[in-house]
Design an enzyme around this catalytic site. Structure first.
Site, PDB file in Angstrom:
ATOM      1  N   ASP A  16       0.817  -1.224   0.000  1.00 14.31           N
ATOM      2  CA  ASP A  16       0.000   0.000   0.000  1.00 14.31           C
ATOM      3  C   ASP A  16       0.847   1.268   0.000  1.00 14.31           C
ATOM      4  O   ASP A  16       0.403   2.323   0.463  1.00 14.31           O
ATOM      5  CB  ASP A  16      -0.964   0.017   1.200  1.00 14.31           C
ATOM      6  CG  ASP A  16      -1.869  -1.205   1.236  1.00 14.31           C
ATOM      7  OD1 ASP A  16      -2.650  -1.377   0.293  1.00 14.31           O
ATOM      8  OD2 ASP A  16      -1.758  -1.996   2.195  1.00 14.31           O
ATOM      9  N   LYS A  19       2.428   1.964  -5.195  1.00 11.30           N
ATOM     10  CA  LYS A  19       3.117   1.423  -6.371  1.00 11.30           C
ATOM     11  C   LYS A  19       2.298   1.605  -7.642  1.00 11.30           C
ATOM     12  O   LYS A  19       2.846   1.902  -8.709  1.00 11.30           O
ATOM     13  CB  LYS A  19       3.428  -0.060  -6.153  1.00 11.30           C
ATOM     14  CG  LYS A  19       4.385  -0.330  -4.998  1.00 11.30           C
ATOM     15  CD  LYS A  19       4.665  -1.805  -4.815  1.00 11.30           C
ATOM     16  CE  LYS A  19       3.455  -2.589  -4.377  1.00 11.30           C
ATOM     17  NZ  LYS A  19       2.968  -2.207  -3.019  1.00 11.30           N
ATOM     18  N   HIS A  46      -3.759  -2.105  -6.354  1.00  8.43           N
ATOM     19  CA  HIS A  46      -2.999  -0.916  -6.711  1.00  8.43           C
ATOM     20  C   HIS A  46      -3.938   0.134  -7.294  1.00  8.43           C
ATOM     21  O   HIS A  46      -4.496  -0.057  -8.376  1.00  8.43           O
ATOM     22  CB  HIS A  46      -1.905  -1.271  -7.717  1.00  8.43           C
ATOM     23  CG  HIS A  46      -0.866  -2.193  -7.160  1.00  8.43           C
ATOM     24  ND1 HIS A  46       0.192  -2.683  -7.918  1.00  8.43           N
ATOM     25  CD2 HIS A  46      -0.698  -2.719  -5.914  1.00  8.43           C
ATOM     26  CE1 HIS A  46       0.948  -3.465  -7.157  1.00  8.43           C
ATOM     27  NE2 HIS A  46       0.414  -3.502  -5.946  1.00  8.43           N
ATOM     28  N   ALA A 315      -7.967  -4.915   9.754  1.00  4.92           N
ATOM     29  CA  ALA A 315      -8.139  -3.461   9.738  1.00  4.92           C
ATOM     30  C   ALA A 315      -6.971  -2.743   9.073  1.00  4.92           C
ATOM     31  O   ALA A 315      -5.838  -3.228   9.038  1.00  4.92           O
ATOM     32  CB  ALA A 315      -8.308  -2.953  11.170  1.00  4.92           C
ATOM     33  N   LEU A 344       2.986  13.146  -0.191  1.00  2.00           N
ATOM     34  CA  LEU A 344       3.723  14.334   0.235  1.00  2.00           C
ATOM     35  C   LEU A 344       2.806  15.479   0.643  1.00  2.00           C
ATOM     36  O   LEU A 344       3.272  16.493   1.153  1.00  2.00           O
ATOM     37  CB  LEU A 344       4.666  14.796  -0.886  1.00  2.00           C
ATOM     38  CG  LEU A 344       5.959  13.976  -1.010  1.00  2.00           C
ATOM     39  CD1 LEU A 344       6.651  14.261  -2.335  1.00  2.00           C
ATOM     40  CD2 LEU A 344       6.897  14.288   0.148  1.00  2.00           C
TER      41      LEU A 344
END
Length: 415
Positions: A16, A19, A46, A315, A344
């Site tokens: 996760d 990618k 993905h 979870a 970011l």
């Protein structure tokens, strides 16, 4: 990234990391002739967002929305039913003839409903000691393929799991074009698993379905990786993360798959490639297993649009960026040539630069164990500068949101 340079995309966490979005960004930046999957199977999730289109890629390569075809190598475990479902989802998003964009190595193992049912039965039986499996039959597919080579029989224990019946050779994608061989292998598979899962799955139905599947996709033999690599630039898309790797991960919460770049490099057979490690600016994982920097406040601050609680995984969890685990993952890869840093846009971050275990300070791990470790946290004012300094490699892809438009691909300094 440099035009013509092959790229191997590897997650440096527990999966996760982003990618799929990174592969999509590389393919949109182009030119890329194919996305190659080199590990895992239908449990990949993905996420790629392009404007008003969103898809969670499972077996199709994450360059599909950028028009780039996919090759599933022999290291991928192929689930035809899930692949057909994903094809319909992509067609609904406007992708023309999705199955025509996929080719598959004949030696790739088949994940069948028998494997899926057995995987879930074993995980259910573990109760509170669940491993955090996705429940997609991945580990069971890889495990069954080991049995014939080891001469295992009913009641034997192989890799910690009891053999329920008498196994045989594992079915492959290439078998789907040979109904006699396919039926023989599926009959043995069904009988082997019957003591564990019962007999509710029709072999006749599977043979018919898999024959249709073989006619709908291109099945390859020989050195397809070499042909593709010599024809144009490849992006190798890894699944899961290095911290889940079957060799380097934190057992028993690992995948039955080689996540590090070894398979991709073997497929390239000496051709050069740049290894691109992907990390978030904070740590995440699904389900059971260690997460030293876990913090409920981080989970609350960064709501997850495309990840949630899985029926078998468990979870969604989050914590602060972990420099100790990141160093370990990079070392397990044999180093990386660049980084892709996602999320970011997350503000006010912290990072664990070391652990405390009793009176000992630990800055680097030599083995996958974090028992008794307490993270030392400090502020993370500039993630890109910090990560470049930590890893000793440039940040080549940045992501500051979910959409392709939020990603930027940088031109690296020539090696």
């Amino acid at each position: 990234m440099s035009a013509g340079e092959h790229v191997v995309v590897v997650g440096l966490g527990f999966g996760d990391e982003g990618k799929g979005a990174v592969v999509d960004a590389l393919c949109a930046d182009g030119p890329v002739s194919a996305v190659v999957r080199f590990n895992g199977g239908a449990q990949a999730a993905h996420n790629v967002v392009v404007g008003d289109r969103h898809h969670t890629f499972s077996q199709f390569g994450s360059g599909t929305l950028a028009g780039v075809p996919t090759w599933l190598s022999r290291h991928v475990l192929v689930e035809p039913i899930a692949l057909a479902t994903e094809s319909r989802e992509l067609a609904a998003l406007g992708v023309d003839d999705p199955l025509g964009m996929v080719s598959i190595d004949a030696d790739a193992l088949l994940t069948t409903p028998f494997h899926v049912a057995a995987n879930r039965a074993r995980e259910d039986a573990r109760g509170r000691d669940r491993h955090g499996s996705c429940g997609k039959g991945i580990g069971e597919t890889a495990w069954y393929a080991l049995l014939a080579g080891r001469g295992a029989g009913r009641g034997d224990v192989v890799e910690g799991q009891e053999v329920p019946g008498t196994p045989g050779p594992a079915p492959t994608v290439g078998d789907c074009a040979d109904p006699v061989l396919l039926r023989r292998k599926l009959d043995v598979l069904a009988r082997c698993y019957e003591p564990l899962i019962g007999d509710g799955i029709s072999v006749d139905d599977l043979v018919a379905l898999y024959r249709a599947f073989a006619g709908a996709v291109r099945v390859t033999t020989g050195d397809e990786a070499g042909r593709l690599a010599d024809a144009g630039r490849l992006v190798f898309e890894g699944a899961q993360g290095v911290l889940l790797d079957e060799t380097h991960g934190f057992h028993p919460h690992t995948t039955w798959s080689t996540v590090v770049p070894r398979n991709a490099k073997a497929l390239l057979n000496g051709r050069s490639a740049r290894v691109l490690g992907v990390t978030r600016t904070y740590q995440t994982r699904h389900g059971a297993g260690p997460l030293p920097t876990e913090d409920a406040a981080v989970l609350a601050r960064f709501p997850e649009r495309h990840n949630g609680t899985g029926e078998y995984q468990g979870a969604w969890r989050a914590g602060h960026l972990d420099a100790v685990l990141l160093r370990y993952a990079v070392a397990a890869c044999g180093g990386v040539d660049g980084l892709a840093v996602t999320h970011l846009d997350a503000p006010d971050l912290r990072v664990a630069t070391a652990y405390r275990t009793g009176a000992t300070r630990v800055a680097e791990l030599s083995t996958p164990s974090v028992a008794g470790c307490v993270p030392e946290l400090e502020a993370l004012p500039d993630p890109v500068a910090f990560l470049e300094d930590l890893v000793g490699a440039p940040v080549l892809v940045t992501g500051a949101g979910a959409d392709r438009a939020d990603y930027a691909v940088r031109t690296p300094v020539p090696r």
